[in-house]
Design an enzyme around this catalytic site. Sequence first.
Site, PDB file in Angstrom:
ATOM      1  N   HIS A 137       0.685  -1.224   0.006  1.00  0.00           N
ATOM      2  CA  HIS A 137      -0.116   0.093  -0.017  1.00  0.00           C
ATOM      3  C   HIS A 137       0.928   1.328   0.050  1.00  0.00           C
ATOM      4  CE1 HIS A 137      -2.739   2.812   1.875  1.00  0.00           C
ATOM      5  NE2 HIS A 137      -3.533   2.160   1.420  1.00  0.00           N
ATOM      6  N   GLN A 217      -4.242  -5.715   6.768  1.00  0.00           N
ATOM      7  CA  GLN A 217      -5.440  -6.732   6.216  1.00  0.00           C
ATOM      8  C   GLN A 217      -5.207  -8.010   6.793  1.00  0.00           C
ATOM      9  OE1 GLN A 217      -7.712  -5.643   4.286  1.00  0.00           O
ATOM     10  NE2 GLN A 217      -6.911  -3.758   3.491  1.00  0.00           N
ATOM     11  N   LYS A 240     -10.788  -1.290  10.309  1.00  0.00           N
ATOM     12  CA  LYS A 240     -10.714  -2.398   9.388  1.00  0.00           C
ATOM     13  C   LYS A 240     -11.136  -3.574  10.198  1.00  0.00           C
ATOM     14  CE  LYS A 240      -7.239  -0.751   6.311  1.00  0.00           C
ATOM     15  NZ  LYS A 240      -7.840  -0.107   5.086  1.00  0.00           N
ATOM     16  N   CYS A 380      -4.853   2.452  -3.612  1.00  0.00           N
ATOM     17  CA  CYS A 380      -3.523   3.106  -3.014  1.00  0.00           C
ATOM     18  C   CYS A 380      -2.558   1.964  -3.203  1.00  0.00           C
ATOM     19  CB  CYS A 380      -3.836   3.254  -1.488  1.00  0.00           C
ATOM     20  SG  CYS A 380      -5.320   4.419  -1.051  1.00  0.00           S
TER      21      CYS A 380
HETATM   22  N1  7TS Z   1      -1.775  -0.875   4.674  1.00  0.00           N
HETATM   23  C1  7TS Z   1      -2.699  -1.699   4.056  1.00  0.00           C
HETATM   24  C2  7TS Z   1      -2.197  -3.029   3.540  1.00  0.00           C
HETATM   25  C3  7TS Z   1      -3.908  -1.184   3.784  1.00  0.00           C
HETATM   26  O1  7TS Z   1      -4.796  -2.006   3.017  1.00  0.00           O
HETATM   27  C4  7TS Z   1      -4.231   0.086   4.137  1.00  0.00           C
HETATM   28  C5  7TS Z   1      -5.697   0.390   3.977  1.00  0.00           C
HETATM   29  C6  7TS Z   1      -3.238   0.755   4.770  1.00  0.00           C
HETATM   30  C7  7TS Z   1      -2.011   0.259   4.995  1.00  0.00           C
HETATM   31  C8  7TS Z   1      -3.598   2.001   5.406  1.00  0.00           C
HETATM   32  O2  7TS Z   1      -4.496   2.046   6.547  1.00  0.00           O
HETATM   33  P1  7TS Z   1      -5.065   3.171   7.035  1.00  0.00           P
HETATM   34  O3  7TS Z   1      -6.044   2.801   8.152  1.00  0.00           O
HETATM   35  O4  7TS Z   1      -3.886   4.117   7.554  1.00  0.00           O
HETATM   36  O5  7TS Z   1      -5.573   4.175   5.972  1.00  0.00           O
HETATM   37  N2  7TS Z   1      -6.207   0.037   2.643  1.00  0.00           N
HETATM   38  C9  7TS Z   1      -7.360   0.668   2.163  1.00  0.00           C
HETATM   39  C10 7TS Z   1      -7.891  -0.212   0.973  1.00  0.00           C
HETATM   40  O6  7TS Z   1      -7.296  -1.154   0.430  1.00  0.00           O
HETATM   41  N3  7TS Z   1      -8.891   0.729   0.623  1.00  0.00           N
HETATM   42  O7  7TS Z   1      -8.717   1.828   1.262  1.00  0.00           O
HETATM   43  C11 7TS Z   1      -7.831   1.629   2.393  1.00  0.00           C
END
Ligand code: 7TS
Length: 423
Positions: A137, A217, A240, A380
Amino acid sequence: MNNTYSETAPAAGTRKFDVESIRSDFPILARKINGRNLIYLDNAATSQKPRQVIKSLTDYYEQTNANVHRGVHTLSIEATDEYELARSKVANFINAPRPEEVIWTRNTSESLNLVAATWAEQNVGEGDNIVITAMEHHSNIVPWQQLAARKKAELRYLAAGEDGLLDISNLESIVDSRTRLVAMTHMSNVLGTVNPVRELADRAHAVGAVILVDAAQSVPHMPVDVRSLDVDFLCFSAHKMLGPTGIGVLWGRYDLLEEMPPYMFGGDMILEVTYEDANWNKLPYKFEAGTPNIADAIATGAAVDYLNDLGMDNVWLHEQELTVYAMEKFSALNEVKILGPKDPTLRGGVVSFIHETIHPHDLGTALDQQGIAIRTGHHCAMPLIRSFDVVAAARASFYIYNTKSEIDALVNGIRETEGYFSR
Ligand code: 7TS
């Protein structure tokens, strides 16, 4: 302070895994979208919240609200106890040796930035390298690009093979004696691939490097044990995993966290301040400047309770079943190509796909008309999506409340959309 939450997580769960009963805990699932029952398949972006988590927020604000780590009054003591209990629940959930190793942040992105700005700032120098993977990501790419540029260090990538699996055939040459950090996703938010973290941890440690895992994830969907993975840092977001937005976790090995400088300065993170200087509070407070996100931390504890009741083994099994089912059903769609591993046992409940003739945004909009929420775009992970010679993909991602009949509705929805576009 109550830090005594020490029962081990009930792996098998204490509540029957009954999807209908689970669904009844989620008020939002009763919503109609465009006149149809909501089918929520965007769980990799954020999950929905059960009544128990929502109630913990209102209970806190109605009954306990006060600032933590300060007062001698009853509310402040109760708020502090609940806040610290939630930390212990999270520590337990990932089998962390000590609750002080759990740092509350805003989200996975902030946890990753914290490590980049503190540990990596001190430990990565000119000529060193940082190894990440081709399926990260943006949150686990950009902080390292910036750091590498700042330090004149090299950013190296482990490739993703055609089969959607991490290519570790050249692991020994990529992770070498100049590697300071391996930073990798446990499960890809695009391909669903579950990566061999332990193997990479062993290699990282063999060359004296540190390993950080982006578990955004994985922690919500499978049992994750930082000790058996033998990792050094692990990051995830509460939103999540049934919890609220605005709160996340950085777990780190105690000795590493001890050596790291603070990330932000201010109240709570200091031990003593003079007009000239200051020194730092003990862990975890050194990394928690200012009034923390108390209510959301407590609600994260409620989310962990909810998942423990179900049992993370059961959560994972349910999602595996849905993934196998979805991949089978999708194989009947001639114009749809699924990204990621073909073998459903090597992946989690994230199914990204490309339609040969319909743009993902058109598909997403058409499905929304049928009450079905999927994600479309680059997820992303622009470099990875571009490696498939497209700029966007569609993605369905599952959680505890999803059903096979919702997958049927998705497949029918895609068929209906195909009919509409071929007119
Ligand atoms: N790493 C992974 C593997 C992710 O899927 C996400 C968010 C993040 C980091 C960042 O998380 P955050 O809570 O700091 O935003 N992934 C997604 C997605 O797949 N669609 O929207 C957000």
